[in-house]
Design an enzyme around this catalytic site. Structure first.
Site, PDB file in Angstrom:
ATOM      1  N   GLU A 178      -1.952  -9.404  -7.880  1.00 48.14           N
ATOM      2  CA  GLU A 178      -1.100 -10.346  -8.606  1.00 48.14           C
ATOM      3  C   GLU A 178      -1.379 -11.763  -8.097  1.00 48.14           C
ATOM      4  OE1 GLU A 178       2.647  -8.606  -7.543  1.00 48.14           O
ATOM      5  OE2 GLU A 178       1.985  -6.671  -8.380  1.00 48.14           O
ATOM      6  N   GLU A 183       2.028  -2.533  -8.565  1.00 43.27           N
ATOM      7  CA  GLU A 183       1.426  -2.273  -7.254  1.00 43.27           C
ATOM      8  C   GLU A 183       0.698  -0.932  -7.191  1.00 43.27           C
ATOM      9  OE1 GLU A 183       4.366  -3.580  -7.748  1.00 43.27           O
ATOM     10  OE2 GLU A 183       4.036  -5.577  -6.905  1.00 43.27           O
ATOM     11  N   GLN A 239       1.211  -8.136  -3.003  1.00 44.80           N
ATOM     12  CA  GLN A 239       1.609  -9.523  -2.735  1.00 44.80           C
ATOM     13  C   GLN A 239       2.494  -9.675  -1.496  1.00 44.80           C
ATOM     14  OE1 GLN A 239       3.733 -12.056  -5.862  1.00 44.80           O
ATOM     15  NE2 GLN A 239       1.584 -12.625  -6.084  1.00 44.80           N
ATOM     16  N   ASP A 291       6.772  -5.775   1.493  1.00 39.11           N
ATOM     17  CA  ASP A 291       7.955  -5.050   1.001  1.00 39.11           C
ATOM     18  C   ASP A 291       7.638  -4.252  -0.266  1.00 39.11           C
ATOM     19  OD1 ASP A 291      10.392  -6.679   2.574  1.00 39.11           O
ATOM     20  OD2 ASP A 291       8.556  -7.805   2.222  1.00 39.11           O
ATOM     21  N   TYR A 292       6.656  -4.691  -1.043  1.00 34.72           N
ATOM     22  CA  TYR A 292       6.359  -4.027  -2.317  1.00 34.72           C
ATOM     23  C   TYR A 292       5.309  -2.938  -2.177  1.00 34.72           C
ATOM     24  CZ  TYR A 292       9.019  -8.085  -3.451  1.00 34.72           C
ATOM     25  OH  TYR A 292      10.008  -9.013  -3.445  1.00 34.72           O
ATOM     26  N   HIS A 318      11.389 -10.171   1.381  1.00 33.93           N
ATOM     27  CA  HIS A 318      10.186 -10.949   1.689  1.00 33.93           C
ATOM     28  C   HIS A 318       9.965 -11.121   3.175  1.00 33.93           C
ATOM     29  CE1 HIS A 318      10.938 -12.061  -2.519  1.00 33.93           C
ATOM     30  NE2 HIS A 318       9.622 -12.153  -2.586  1.00 33.93           N
TER      31      HIS A 318
END
Ligand SMILES: Cc1ncc(C[n+]2csc(CCOP(=O)(O)OP(=O)(O)O)c2C)c(N)n1
Length: 803
Positions: free
Chosen positions: A495, A526, A548, A551-552, A593
């Site tokens: 991304e 993701e 990115q 956390d994701y 984040h």
């Protein structure tokens, strides 16, 4: 136009007849393998069985359309396809059912996976690539429903890259102009998974040569179709993906699972469209059956109505195929019976051969151990007991390795007090067996080739007083620039990675310089970004897939865990996907984040390298090491480090950072603090403060969590300081507990410790927003100072009075 000559027509008819009868042979071979397989399980010769009966006809059609260089990513029903391609013998099929641990016996998984998990070998024994364009390729299966989809997308994406990126055109062992189709299979019920929808959307956007065949038998185990899919039909539900004259999209085809001609036509046209025009195709194969039910775990009579069961009998694809063959005049019923009789005999012969090979190996071990136990018994005071155990072992029906090993271990425990001369033979034999069993059941979690990270050349970074101070992100940018220029197989995507060069601009300007096929943007997905990476890496490229924010990673952790991290292990070195997953994490702002979920990563990603660089100089060196190696990795950059100043190394792109080798950042004598990532700076600041009051910290950056300190650097430090603190910003019991376990279990430091080893972690909740949120959630300089001081206080309360 002149008509075809009589000869030509006759010749075509005879070829067609040969092909049809060949297909019939494969279909019934597979069916009898299924029927006999189920019986083997019920006889106790195998633990579990799941079979491809009812799905045979579509699979012979798919095999006919599949070409050398193509890839399959499918699921546990695909035995007919694999057999018809010549990539699975009946003997190999049964070897996997019995869990034969020999690669020659079960080339897909060396007995590591339950039956119905297919794979071809992409690699030579030394880990080098075979010529993938000269062979049929099946990516190694996984059990979680739809988890084959992201990788399927990636396999197809690679064809797109090979066709469009001219820098790859010489890699003819991997692709010929991107002509390779990635063929997927999935059950109707499994299309309900998010991974399926995410992959379908991505394939439509990317326009990749992916043909996904849905085997629709109306059920997902016991649950009927109307509970699974809107409108009860996946092709109906996905109608919005259908391409039009003016818009790209999918081609959607529907065909019946018992209609031989329809299937042949559908697979041929799907393959052609995908191969030539890179249009993805959804091929919905309806009206399939499941004659023996879902698996050996239970009977389908529990949940299918009498009418449905009768319908399944009447519309069995092999029955319908026979009717078609007879009515088309290709063969008589008697001829088909004759073929089936022959096939049945051959399936049985191969099944028996598989059993003889599997059980034969164990019998050899059993006979050896029986004779050793008996000779040990003659010398032992426990003679009668030992002979009794040998007798029991001999009587075991269908003995397995566990029976052998467990008896030996019991005996060795029993005779532990007896003299070495009595035990020696049995002990030696057992220790050799342990080595063999390690290779059979525990090897290949990581690469065992010359390209394993442990063998990579170490080249130190060169910096001197003239090296300019730059933002950390510029170091990465220089590294990526160098690598894009020198390594044509390297590409990066994620991304915002393309046009703006990622959210922290480490790729800034590099898409403009190297083109959209090297540095590219993706949509927000993701899991399939990682699938794109896995597929491209399986096909010889060196992708860097970016998540990115750390956390994701949760969106993709299942795929990494089930597929990428297990790949080398589950194929016993038959396939590799050296994908680099790049992400950024630890400190920044708030609940989503600034995560540092290392415990999650460490328990789910064994099989991957996990790098936690403290700055961008280290990160660039780690990337260089990884690109030399053949191992998949996750690299977590420090989110708050892109604007911090670092010196630009002169040999950017060339220097490497070794994996599993911690670095001592500051020498000290009182307490070893083991940490990594963003915490390094905090601990270093704390060390400076503590130095002022006479507490000397030795600060160690572990650099990589997997592998972890392979040279015992931390224990050497503890031998000097006699105290240790493991600090990170994961939750308590996460990364810090892992580091402590590694040292206590593997480095034998207990006797050197003068104080209890301790951990310092973040709060158990996710970090609150803003600077105060960070301060009250994550370890601060004061936290480290106080914790270190407390340890010193416990050792010497006089010198260090309580706070
Ligand atoms: C993620 C996940 N959830 C559940 C399962 C258990 N499971 C295995 S097969 C299956 C049904 C799949 O049905 P379908 O996709 O229609 O394929 P079929 O077996 O009918 O060919 C389920 C629920 C699984 N393997 N993975």
């Amino acid at each position: 136009m002149a008509g075809k000559s009589q000869d030509k027509v006759q010749q075509e008819a005879s070829i067609q007849k040969i092909q049809v009868l060949e297909d019939f042979r494969w279909a019934v071979t597979s069916r009898h393998a299924s029927l006999m397989g189920r019986k083997e399980v019920f006889m106790g010769k195998a633990k579990f069985g799941i079979f491809g009966d009812g799905k045979e006809l579509a699979q012979v059609a798919m095999a006919r359309a599949f070409q050398k260089g193509d890839f399959r990513a499918g699921y546990y029903r695909d035995q007919t396809f694999m057999m018809a391609l010549g990539e699975l013998t009946v003997q190999e099929y049964f070897a996997q059912l019995y869990a034969h641990t020999n690669v020659e016996a079960d080339p897909a998984s060396a007995g590591r996976l339950m039956n119905g998990h297919f794979a071809t070998r992409f690699l030579n024994e030394d880990g080098s690539w075979k010529s993938l364009t000269s062979q049929y390729n099946a990516a190694a299966d996984v059990s979680p429903t739809a988890a084959q989809m992201p990788k399927l997308l990636g396999l197809a994406f690679a064809s797109k890259l090979f066709r469009n990126n001219k820098g790859l055109k010489d890699l003819t062992d991997f692709s010929v102009n991107g002509n390779e189709v990635a063929w997927g299979t999935i059950g109707n019920a499994s299309t309900s998974e998010g991974m399926f929808f995410e992959s379908m959307n991505a394939a439509g956007v990317l326009q990749v040569p992916m043909v996904i065949a849905v085997w629709d038998d109306g059920f997902g185990i016991s649950v009927p179709q109307e509970f699974h899919t809107t409108k009860g039909s996946i092709s109906e539900a996905l109608i919005g993906l259908q391409r039009t004259d003016t818009e790209n999209g999918f081609e959607i085809l529907r065909v019946k699972g018992w209609d031989y001609e329809g299937l042949m036509q559908a697979f041929a046209s799907a393959g052609q469209l995908a191969r030539e025009s890179h249009v993805p195709v959804l091929l919905h194969v309806e009206e399939m059956t499941q004659p023996q039910g879902h698996s050996t775990s239970g009977s389908h009579e529990r949940y299918k109505s009498k009418e449905r069961l009768q319908w399944e009998n009447d519309w069995d694809c092999i029955l319908k195929f026979k009717e078609y063959i007879i009515s088309s005049g290709f063969a008589t019923a008697d001829h088909l019976d004759e073929i089936e009789g022959e096939v049945k005999g051959e399936v049985k012969r191969q099944k028996d051969a598989a059993w003889a090979a599997f059980s034969g190996e164990i019998k050899v071990e059993l006979e050896e151990v029986l004779s050793l136990i008996r000779s040990t018994a003659e010398r032992s005071s426990r003679k009668i007991l030992l002979l009794q155990l040998a007798d029991d072992l001999k009587k075991t029906i269908n003995p397995i390795r566990k029976d052998v090993v467990s008896t030996v271990r019991k005996i060795l425990f029993m005779i532990r007090g007896e003299g070495e001369a009595i035990k020696k033979d049995l002990k030696d034999w057992y220790s050799q067996l342990q080595e063999k069993n390690f290779d059979r059941y525990n090897s290949h979690l990581y690469s065992q080739t010359a390209a394993a990270v442990s063998h990579c050349q170490v080249i130190p970074a060169q910096v001197n007083e003239n090296s300019p101070l730059v933002d950390g992100r510029e170091i990465l940018q220089a590294f990526f620039d160098f690598t894009l220029e020198h390594n044509p197989r390297f590409l990066a995507f994620g991304e915002d990675v393309g046009k703006i060069g990622d959210v922290n601009q480490a790729f800034a300007g590099l898409q403009a310089k190297y083109g959209e096929w090297r540095v590219m943007d993706t949509s927000i997905r993701e899991c399939t970004i990682l699938g794109q990476g896995i597929g491209a890496a399986l096909r010889g490229l060196r992708p860097m897939a970016e998540i990115q924010y750390l956390d994701y990673l949760l969106y993709g952790i299942q795929l990494l865990s089930d597929d990428l991290a297990t790949l080398t292990y589950r194929t016993k070195g038959g396939q590799k996907a050296p994908l680099i997953v790049r992400t950024r994490g630890h400190r920044l702002e708030g609940v989503w984040h600034s995560g540092s979920p290392m415990g999650m990563i460490l328990s789910t990603l064994r099989g991957m390298i996990v790098c936690v660089p403290r700055n961008m100089t280290q990160a660039a060196g780690m990337y260089a090491t990884l690109l030399q190696s053949d191992e998949p990795a996750l690299v977590i950059e420090c989110l708050n480090g892109y604007r911090l100043k670092e010196q630009m190394p002169q040999n950017i792109g060339e220097y490497t950072v070794p994996m599993g080798i911690p670095e001592v950042l500051r020498e000290g004598s009182d307490l070893t603090v083991v940490t990594y990532g963003s915490m390094c700076r905090i601990v270093m600041d704390a060390a400076a403060e503590l130095a002022e009051i006479g507490v000397s910290l030795e600060v160690i950056d572990v650099q990589t969590l997997l592998p972890f300190d392979t040279q015992g650097i931390i224990s050497s430090s503890i031998q000097k300081t006699n105290r240790v603190l493991f600090a990170d910003e994961d939750v308590p019991g996460g990364g810090s507990a892992y580091m402590m376990q590694q040292i206590l279990d593997n480095q034998n430091v207990y006797s050197y410790l003068d104080a209890a080893p301790q951990t310092l972690a973040a709060q158990a909740h996710r970090p609150a927003y803003s600077t105060d949120g960070d301060y009250f959630s994550k370890p601060s300089v004061e936290d480290v100072v106080e914790k270190a001081y407390q340890i010193m206080h416990e050792s010497n309360p006089k010198k260090f009075p309580s706070l």
